[in-house]
Design an enzyme around this catalytic site. Structure first.
Site, PDB file in Angstrom:
ATOM      1  N   TRP A  20      -0.197   2.576   2.449  1.00  0.00           N
ATOM      2  CA  TRP A  20       0.184   3.274   3.679  1.00  0.00           C
ATOM      3  C   TRP A  20       1.318   2.540   4.392  1.00  0.00           C
ATOM      4  O   TRP A  20       1.286   1.331   4.596  1.00  0.00           O
ATOM      5  CB  TRP A  20      -1.029   3.371   4.597  1.00  0.00           C
ATOM      6  CG  TRP A  20      -0.806   4.154   5.847  1.00  0.00           C
ATOM      7  CD1 TRP A  20      -0.852   5.516   5.971  1.00  0.00           C
ATOM      8  CD2 TRP A  20      -0.532   3.640   7.150  1.00  0.00           C
ATOM      9  NE1 TRP A  20      -0.611   5.872   7.282  1.00  0.00           N
ATOM     10  CE2 TRP A  20      -0.417   4.743   8.023  1.00  0.00           C
ATOM     11  CE3 TRP A  20      -0.370   2.346   7.655  1.00  0.00           C
ATOM     12  CZ2 TRP A  20      -0.151   4.594   9.384  1.00  0.00           C
ATOM     13  CZ3 TRP A  20      -0.105   2.187   9.012  1.00  0.00           C
ATOM     14  CH2 TRP A  20       0.001   3.307   9.856  1.00  0.00           C
ATOM     15  N   SER A  79      -4.395   0.656  -2.572  1.00  0.00           N
ATOM     16  CA  SER A  79      -4.979   1.128  -1.320  1.00  0.00           C
ATOM     17  C   SER A  79      -4.868   2.658  -1.222  1.00  0.00           C
ATOM     18  O   SER A  79      -5.475   3.376  -2.015  1.00  0.00           O
ATOM     19  CB  SER A  79      -4.301   0.424  -0.139  1.00  0.00           C
ATOM     20  OG  SER A  79      -5.047   0.560   1.037  1.00  0.00           O
ATOM     21  N   LEU A  80      -4.073   3.183  -0.308  1.00  0.00           N
ATOM     22  CA  LEU A  80      -3.848   4.632  -0.229  1.00  0.00           C
ATOM     23  C   LEU A  80      -3.347   5.164  -1.564  1.00  0.00           C
ATOM     24  O   LEU A  80      -3.753   6.248  -2.008  1.00  0.00           O
ATOM     25  CB  LEU A  80      -2.855   4.943   0.876  1.00  0.00           C
ATOM     26  CG  LEU A  80      -2.317   6.380   0.966  1.00  0.00           C
ATOM     27  CD1 LEU A  80      -3.440   7.356   1.270  1.00  0.00           C
ATOM     28  CD2 LEU A  80      -1.215   6.471   2.023  1.00  0.00           C
ATOM     29  N   PHE A 141      -0.992  -3.560  11.295  1.00  0.00           N
ATOM     30  CA  PHE A 141      -1.735  -3.072  10.146  1.00  0.00           C
ATOM     31  C   PHE A 141      -1.388  -3.883   8.893  1.00  0.00           C
ATOM     32  O   PHE A 141      -2.260  -4.237   8.093  1.00  0.00           O
ATOM     33  CB  PHE A 141      -1.444  -1.590   9.904  1.00  0.00           C
ATOM     34  CG  PHE A 141      -2.296  -0.969   8.819  1.00  0.00           C
ATOM     35  CD1 PHE A 141      -3.566  -0.495   9.114  1.00  0.00           C
ATOM     36  CD2 PHE A 141      -1.834  -0.864   7.525  1.00  0.00           C
ATOM     37  CE1 PHE A 141      -4.356   0.065   8.124  1.00  0.00           C
ATOM     38  CE2 PHE A 141      -2.615  -0.303   6.529  1.00  0.00           C
ATOM     39  CZ  PHE A 141      -3.887   0.168   6.833  1.00  0.00           C
ATOM     40  N   LEU A 142      -0.114  -4.201   8.734  1.00  0.00           N
ATOM     41  CA  LEU A 142       0.309  -4.995   7.583  1.00  0.00           C
ATOM     42  C   LEU A 142      -0.293  -6.391   7.628  1.00  0.00           C
ATOM     43  O   LEU A 142      -0.688  -6.947   6.596  1.00  0.00           O
ATOM     44  CB  LEU A 142       1.837  -5.076   7.524  1.00  0.00           C
ATOM     45  CG  LEU A 142       2.568  -3.754   7.328  1.00  0.00           C
ATOM     46  CD1 LEU A 142       4.071  -3.978   7.282  1.00  0.00           C
ATOM     47  CD2 LEU A 142       2.104  -3.056   6.060  1.00  0.00           C
ATOM     48  N   MET A 143      -0.377  -6.967   8.820  1.00  0.00           N
ATOM     49  CA  MET A 143      -0.963  -8.299   8.957  1.00  0.00           C
ATOM     50  C   MET A 143      -2.418  -8.302   8.497  1.00  0.00           C
ATOM     51  O   MET A 143      -2.882  -9.244   7.841  1.00  0.00           O
ATOM     52  CB  MET A 143      -0.878  -8.760  10.413  1.00  0.00           C
ATOM     53  CG  MET A 143       0.484  -9.295  10.829  1.00  0.00           C
ATOM     54  SD  MET A 143       0.887 -10.851   9.988  1.00  0.00           S
ATOM     55  CE  MET A 143      -0.381 -11.924  10.673  1.00  0.00           C
ATOM     56  N   GLN A 144      -3.151  -7.245   8.810  1.00  0.00           N
ATOM     57  CA  GLN A 144      -4.552  -7.167   8.405  1.00  0.00           C
ATOM     58  C   GLN A 144      -4.713  -7.224   6.890  1.00  0.00           C
ATOM     59  O   GLN A 144      -5.732  -7.687   6.384  1.00  0.00           O
ATOM     60  CB  GLN A 144      -5.172  -5.865   8.912  1.00  0.00           C
ATOM     61  CG  GLN A 144      -5.310  -5.746  10.413  1.00  0.00           C
ATOM     62  CD  GLN A 144      -5.908  -4.404  10.786  1.00  0.00           C
ATOM     63  OE1 GLN A 144      -6.867  -3.936  10.168  1.00  0.00           O
ATOM     64  NE2 GLN A 144      -5.334  -3.768  11.785  1.00  0.00           N
ATOM     65  N   GLN A 145      -3.718  -6.766   6.172  1.00  0.00           N
ATOM     66  CA  GLN A 145      -3.844  -6.629   4.738  1.00  0.00           C
ATOM     67  C   GLN A 145      -3.792  -7.968   3.998  1.00  0.00           C
ATOM     68  O   GLN A 145      -4.209  -8.052   2.846  1.00  0.00           O
ATOM     69  CB  GLN A 145      -2.750  -5.704   4.205  1.00  0.00           C
ATOM     70  CG  GLN A 145      -2.800  -4.338   4.844  1.00  0.00           C
ATOM     71  CD  GLN A 145      -1.918  -3.325   4.167  1.00  0.00           C
ATOM     72  OE1 GLN A 145      -1.841  -3.270   2.958  1.00  0.00           O
ATOM     73  NE2 GLN A 145      -1.248  -2.505   4.948  1.00  0.00           N
ATOM     74  N   ASP A 204     -10.789  -9.528   0.538  1.00  0.00           N
ATOM     75  CA  ASP A 204     -10.280  -8.286   1.132  1.00  0.00           C
ATOM     76  C   ASP A 204     -11.196  -7.813   2.257  1.00  0.00           C
ATOM     77  O   ASP A 204     -12.396  -7.651   2.068  1.00  0.00           O
ATOM     78  CB  ASP A 204     -10.175  -7.205   0.050  1.00  0.00           C
ATOM     79  CG  ASP A 204      -9.328  -6.026   0.466  1.00  0.00           C
ATOM     80  OD1 ASP A 204      -9.104  -5.842   1.681  1.00  0.00           O
ATOM     81  OD2 ASP A 204      -8.874  -5.288  -0.419  1.00  0.00           O
ATOM     82  N   HIS A 232      -5.974  -8.257   0.522  1.00  0.00           N
ATOM     83  CA  HIS A 232      -5.720  -6.845   0.250  1.00  0.00           C
ATOM     84  C   HIS A 232      -4.458  -6.592  -0.580  1.00  0.00           C
ATOM     85  O   HIS A 232      -4.202  -5.455  -0.970  1.00  0.00           O
ATOM     86  CB  HIS A 232      -5.613  -6.085   1.579  1.00  0.00           C
ATOM     87  CG  HIS A 232      -5.724  -4.600   1.449  1.00  0.00           C
ATOM     88  ND1 HIS A 232      -6.840  -3.968   0.943  1.00  0.00           N
ATOM     89  CD2 HIS A 232      -4.844  -3.600   1.750  1.00  0.00           C
ATOM     90  CE1 HIS A 232      -6.655  -2.663   0.941  1.00  0.00           C
ATOM     91  NE2 HIS A 232      -5.453  -2.407   1.421  1.00  0.00           N
TER      92      HIS A 232
END
Length: 257
Positions: A20, A79-80, A141-145, A204, A232
Site C-alpha cells: 500500500w 502485504s496488499l 504507516f511506512l515507519m510501522q512496517q 512483523d 514487515h
C-alpha cells in the site's frame, strides 16, 4: 487502460506486486540482484507509480495485473500485493504458476476469531489521516512496517525514497484501504492448488508470522519461511537471504519439461 510494468533480466518470469502506498520501484534492488537468473516484472498497481487509476475493487486490480502478463509467472506479492496475488490465483489460475505472498495474510484485519491482522481502528485512522495530513499519514504507516528490524534506518530510506519519487493517487490509497479492510481468503485457500511460499517476518507487527504459517498450512502445496529478525519488509532488510530463498522456490516450481 494498462498498468505500468517494468521488465528486466532473463529466465523464469516473476511478477512483483508492491504494498500500500508504494510502487514497483521498491523491488528494484532485488530485481537488480536477480535479473541474471530470472525475468523480473515490477508492477505499479492501479493509481500507484506510473500506472493510471480508475480501477476499483480487488478483482479489478487482479484482472488488470493478469492482463499485463504474457506468460504464466511466479507472482510475488507484498502485504496488499499479496491479496492481489491471491485474487489472481483464484480468478486467473492459468497466469499464476506459483505464489509467494510476503508479509501478507488471507485476512488483513483482526476479528473476534482472527487475531493475526491489523486492528480495524488502525485502518480507519489511516483513512482519516489521508484527508487531514496526506504525507505524514503515509510516512507514519511506512515507519510501522519496519519497526523492530535491525536495518530499520535503511529500510525506511528505501520506502520513503519510493514514496517521494512516485507519490500515489489519493483515490488509489482509499481503494487500497478498502481492499485491506474487505478481502478475506481464509475459506478459499484450500482451492488454490499451486506451489506457494508464504514469507513471514518474525517481528512483523502488521502480519503476524503465526497467521502467515496458518495460511500456508491451508494450501495443498503451501509452505512457510519465517525470516528471523525481520519485520514487515524482509525483502528490504534481508535482501540477500530473501533473493536466495526466492530463487530456490522459483526454480523448484518450474514445470518439468
Amino acid at each position: 487502460m494498462t498498468l505500468n510494468i517494468r521488465s528486466q533480466g532473463h529466465g523464469p518470469d516473476v511478477v512483483f506486486l508492491h504494498g500500500w502506498g508504494l510502487s514497483g520501484r521498491i523491488w528494484q534492488p532485488l530485481a537488480d540482484r536477480l535479473s541474471d537468473v530470472m525475468r523480473c516484472h515490477l508492477v505499479d498497481l492501479p493509481g500507484h507509480g506510473d500506472s493510471p487509476g480508475g480501477y476499483a475493487g480487488l478483482n479489478n486490480w487482479a484482472d488488470a495485473v493478469a492482463s499485463g502478463i504474457e506468460r504464466p509467472a511466479v507472482v510475488v506479492g507484498w502485504s496488499l500485493g499479496g491479496l492481489v496475488a491471491l485474487a489472481m490465483a483464484r480468478r486467473c489460475p492459468d497466469r499464476v504458476r506459483a505464489l509467494a505472498p510476503v508479509a501478507s495474510l488471507p485476512r488483513m484485519v483482526r476479528e473476534p476469531d482472527w487475531s493475526w491482522g491489523m486492528k480495524t481502528s488502525a485502518i480507519e485512522a489511516t483513512r482519516r489521516g489521508l484527508s487531514e495530513d496526506f504525507s505524514t499519514t503515509l510516512s507514519e504507516f511506512l515507519m510501522q512496517q519496519v519497526l523492530g528490524e535491525p536495518g530499520a534506518a535503511r529500510a525506511v530510506r528505501s520506502l520513503r525514497n519510493d514514496l517521494i519519487d512516485r507519490p500515489p493517487q489519493r483515490s488509489a490509497l482509499e481503494r487500497g484501504l478498502d481492499i485491506l479492510f474487505e478481502a478475506d481468503f481464509r475459506e478459499t485457500l484450500s482451492a488454490i492448488d499451486c506451489p506457494a511460499l508464504w514469507i513471514a517476518g518474525a517481528r512483523d507487527r502488521l502480519a503476524h508470522p503465526d497467521g502467515v504459517a496458518w495460511a500456508a498450512a491451508q494450501m495443498p502445496r503451501g509452505e512457510c519461511w519465517r525470516v528471523e529478525r525481520a519485520a514487515h519488509a524482509p525483502f528490504v532488510s534481508h535482501e540477500k537471504r530473501f533473493a536466495e530463498r526466492l530463487l530456490a522456490f522459483v526454480r523448484a516450481s518450474e514445470p518439468v519439461a
